[in-house]
Motif scaffolding. Structure first.
Motif, PDB file in Angstrom:
ATOM      1  N   GLN A  64       0.753  -1.253   0.108  1.00 46.54           N
ATOM      2  CA  GLN A  64       0.096   0.077   0.042  1.00 46.54           C
ATOM      3  C   GLN A  64       0.729   1.277  -0.035  1.00 46.54           C
ATOM      4  O   GLN A  64       0.243   2.502   0.013  1.00 46.54           O
ATOM      5  CB  GLN A  64      -0.975   0.091   1.240  1.00 46.54           C
ATOM      6  CG  GLN A  64      -2.250  -0.892   0.889  1.00 46.54           C
ATOM      7  CD  GLN A  64      -3.223   0.128   0.149  1.00 46.54           C
ATOM      8  OE1 GLN A  64      -3.472   1.015   0.135  1.00 46.54           O
ATOM      9  NE2 GLN A  64      -3.953  -0.873  -0.807  1.00 46.54           N
ATOM     10  N   GLY A  65       2.073   1.161   0.195  1.00 46.84           N
ATOM     11  CA  GLY A  65       3.115   2.343   0.055  1.00 46.84           C
ATOM     12  C   GLY A  65       2.690   3.301  -1.062  1.00 46.84           C
ATOM     13  O   GLY A  65       2.565   4.486  -1.028  1.00 46.84           O
ATOM     14  N   GLY A  66       2.774   2.814  -2.351  1.00 45.08           N
ATOM     15  CA  GLY A  66       2.529   3.519  -3.489  1.00 45.08           C
ATOM     16  C   GLY A  66       1.214   3.924  -3.517  1.00 45.08           C
ATOM     17  O   GLY A  66       0.897   5.241  -3.830  1.00 45.08           O
ATOM     18  N   ALA A  67       0.210   3.260  -3.097  1.00 47.28           N
ATOM     19  CA  ALA A  67      -1.061   3.702  -3.077  1.00 47.28           C
ATOM     20  C   ALA A  67      -1.640   4.944  -2.281  1.00 47.28           C
ATOM     21  O   ALA A  67      -2.307   5.513  -2.647  1.00 47.28           O
ATOM     22  CB  ALA A  67      -2.120   2.302  -2.861  1.00 47.28           C
ATOM     23  N   VAL A  68      -0.810   4.755  -1.013  1.00 42.23           N
ATOM     24  CA  VAL A  68      -0.991   5.794  -0.109  1.00 42.23           C
ATOM     25  C   VAL A  68      -0.458   7.183  -0.661  1.00 42.23           C
ATOM     26  O   VAL A  68      -1.088   8.243  -0.521  1.00 42.23           O
ATOM     27  CB  VAL A  68      -0.664   5.412   1.249  1.00 42.23           C
ATOM     28  CG1 VAL A  68      -0.915   6.746   2.312  1.00 42.23           C
ATOM     29  CG2 VAL A  68      -1.377   4.136   1.751  1.00 42.23           C
ATOM     30  N   ALA A  69       0.770   6.983  -1.370  1.00 45.34           N
ATOM     31  CA  ALA A  69       1.316   8.418  -1.901  1.00 45.34           C
ATOM     32  C   ALA A  69       0.370   8.811  -2.931  1.00 45.34           C
ATOM     33  O   ALA A  69       0.247   9.971  -3.107  1.00 45.34           O
ATOM     34  CB  ALA A  69       2.551   7.835  -2.626  1.00 45.34           C
TER      35      ALA A  69
END
Length: 696
Positions: free
Chosen positions: A323-328
């Motif tokens: 989810q790191g890219g998604a939250v960015a």
């Protein structure tokens, strides 16, 4: 000053530090909002590393809104999840085709480089909405001035704008200008190898082919303190691996692109299923990477004046949920909404704080989920993966931030009128715009025709609110005075320049004695008919006025004025003023009651909801509108007096007046002992009745 450029006053100049996925998504989204965007990237080509990325529904929906369709560059659907223990025994296998139907957008597995290239192309292209993003590569930002919205590059050059966004990753320089230098990332105790191999290589090996039989399948192998994750990307032609293990067992660094050692990786997983080791051995030593998994304490804030952080600069993510890219991407979407077209420069610090309030709890909560998901098996952490998934996927940040911005805008305007339906914001009406800004009706016009007559006080007092003490006439006599007064309003801004008609019964010489003994005097209005829904609803809800619908047709001639009232073709009232002659306008107050009353008294009653509460009031109290406090004050321009006036009210029956008969029947009872005055007043300035107040 270097880097200073002219830009239109109606758009913001936004400097983005970092051209990763978060920075480019922010640049693209803000460009589409009409802003001038400059992105500064320290690397030469601003290219992402070779790895795959989850585009979960919460991220994919935002990308699609921005015109990025990941299927166009080979992203494939996530269709199945399979889990093995370290010996290769299957623990669980779950098809996701049906479960994924509950999300608006598909869960995709994309190649990170291809996503990055698509974002860069869309952001910097001359095609598309807004001006192209200006991408400055080999431009390392060494300092940020939050107050001046200025960045300083390693070569000493400076660029100044309206806003700086720190999207410069886990080792962010912008972060120190927001939260201080004490907040630094640290290793969570784990490192990870990562690499890609062709899926065909696994299919052609009889020892590994069983792991790649189905497209879109994510597989995980669990050891006590280590794990391997494999999933396909690039049209299911490549397999992406992330191999999480104790930090001490590899020579990982903080650099995402540090080279890894194949023999060391195989040694780390030497006790695992030989078939898995056969898969791992297919990694290309030249492209194998290893990096420490970095975490960080939660920042107390993400913003400082005209500087805001997003992505890993604000909240570094462990990879355990993808989810790191998604939250960015969510951060970028929120910023684009909060900093929409037409954002006033003086609101920038407050809007950046709003962005933080919108995003802070959600991002930190997903961080916590990721930490739990990465816990070693011997920790026996209880996980509710469905709860995590529902929270992560069941969210659209563009829609969420749009609503939060609306609410923030509404809350910044004090004392606005709210009435049903409240889901859509403050209701526009005669007293305010949709944004709660007070209207000025100084140019609106009115024509009021009134017939004042002598009648029975004992009948009129039966129209006082039932069972409510305190209402009385000033005079003890059995005769009293009342007026039927009809007003035509025009040039009403809140109605797009049009108008409407209303007609009410005004009983003069009435007092209401409050519980403390104070007395309020005015004309009591038991009923007001109007021929348009909007003022009926606003008057009932905002002012407590007893309004009902009736057709009100006015026929004006040079020396006469006629009013017909009805319902669905059934005529119940005829009012006539004849032989009109113009007189001096001075001294006439132009009030809607037709007389020089101090104000209007009425009674608000709102029934409680529900069958069990029939006959119970949710709200019931007197309302007073003092004419002296009305804004704007009406200005009579011409006054015409009639030497003959009359009215006739036909009570009809329930069939003809199914919603009004009980009212019209009572009005028809009123005797007319004498018509004492009749006039028509024309003027400008229509009071908004905002002076209405609850008496007690």
């Amino acid at each position: 000053m270097n880097g200073t450029t002219e830009h239109r006053s109606d758009r913001l100049k936004i400097l983005v530090v970092g051209a990763g996925i978060g920075g480019l998504t922010a640049g693209l989204a803000l460009r589409q909002q009409g802003h001038e965007v400059l992105v500064f990237e320290q690397s030469r080509f601003a290219s992402e590393a070779g790895a795959a990325i989850h585009l979960a529904p919460n991220a994919n929906g935002i990308l699609r809104r921005l015109g990025i369709w990941a299927e166009n560059f080979g992203a494939n659907r996530m269709q199945k999840l399979t889990e093995y223990n370290s010996m290769g025994e299957k623990m669980r296998s779950m098809g996701l085709e049906e479960a994924n139907k509950m999300w608006q957008h598909p869960w995709l597995l994309a190649h990170r480089i291809y996503l990055h290239d698509a974002l860069k192309k869309a952001a910097t292209s001359a095609q598309g909405k807004g001006g192209p993003v200006k991408l400055h590569t080999s431009s390392k930002v060494v300092d940020v001035d939050p107050r001046a919205a200025r960045v300083t590059l390693a070569d000493g050059s400076e660029f100044e704008g309206d806003i700086v966004l720190g999207a410069d990753g886990v080792h962010s320089r912008a972060r120190s200008r927001v939260a201080g230098s004490e907040f630094k990332p640290f290793c969570c105790g784990k490192s990870a190898f990562r690499f890609l191999i062709p899926r065909k290589a696994a299919q052609e090996d009889e020892k590994t082919s069983r792991f790649v039989q189905e497209s879109g399948e994510l597989s995980m192998w669990y050891g006590t303190d280590r794990r391997v994750i494999m999933y396909p990307t690039s049209n299911n032609e490549m397999l992406n691996f992330v191999c999480v293990h104790p930090e001490a067992e590899s020579e990982a660094g903080d650099d995402w692109n540090k080279g890894g050692n194949l023999d060391r990786m195989l040694q780390v997983y030497q006790g695992f299923d030989p078939a898995l080791l056969a898969l791992l051995s297919k990694a290309d030593p030249a492209t194998l990477k290893v990096w420490k998994l970095l975490d960080m304490e939660v920042l107390p804030t993400w913003t400082n004046e005209r500087l805001a952080l997003l992505g890993d600069a604000a909240h570094p993510f462990l990879p355990h949920q993808g989810q790191g890219g998604a939250v960015a991407i969510e951060d970028a979407a929120s910023l684009a909404v909060v900093l929409g077209a037409g954002t006033p420069r003086e609101e920038i610090p407050d809007r950046l704080k709003l962005y933080e309030r919108i995003r802070y709890d959600r991002a930190n909560r997903i961080q916590d989920f990721s930490r739990l998901m990465g816990a070693d098996l011997d920790k026996k952490v209880k996980l509710d993966m469905f709860a995590f998934t529902n929270f992560n996927f069941g969210h659209d940040e563009w829609d969420n931030s749009s609503q939060k911005l609306r609410e923030w805008t509404w809350d910044r305007t004090p004392n606005v009128y709210w009435r049903m339906p409240i889901a859509f914001g403050p209701m526009p009406g005669p007293r305010q715009t949709h944004f709660g800004v007070a209207r000025q009706a100084t140019e609106s016009t009115f024509t009021t025709a009134s017939i004042k007559f002598k009648t029975s006080r004992t009948l009129l007092q039966n129209l006082f609110p039932r069972g409510v003490p305190g209402w009385r006439f000033k005079s003890p006599g059995t005769v009293a005075y009342a007026s039927f007064s009809q007003t035509t309003l025009n040039k009403m801004e809140w109605l797009g320049g049009s108008g409407y008609n209303h007609l009410g019964l005004y009983i003069h010489g009435v007092e209401y004695e409050k519980q403390n003994g104070d007395v309020v005097s005015g004309a009591y209005m038991p009923i007001l008919f109007e021929n348009l829904t909007d003022p009926i609803v606003s008057g009932r809800e905002e002012l407590g006025m007893p309004k009902l619908y009736s057709s009100i047709d006015v026929y004006r001639r040079a020396t006469s004025y006629r009013i017909n009232t009805g319902w669905q073709g059934a005529m119940w009232g005829r009012f006539t003023l004849e032989n009109l002659k113009e007189v001096e306008a001075a001294g006439d107050g132009g009030s809607i009651s037709g007389d020089n009353d101090a104000g209007i008294l009425t009674y608000r009653y709102m029934p409680a909801v529900g069958r069990s509460t029939k006959g119970t009031a949710e709200a019931a109290y007197p309302v007073y509108v003092p004419f002296k406090d009305e804004v704007p004050q009406p200005k009579p321009l011409r006054v015409f007096e009639a030497d003959k006036a009359s009215f006739k009210i036909d009570k009809l029956d329930w069939e003809a007046l199914p919603t009004l008969h009980h009212v019209i029947e009572r009005l028809a009872e009123l005797p007319v002992y004498e018509v004492v005055a009749a006039k028509v007043v024309e003027g400008v300035g229509v009071p908004d009745v905002a002076a209405a107040q609850r008496v007690e």
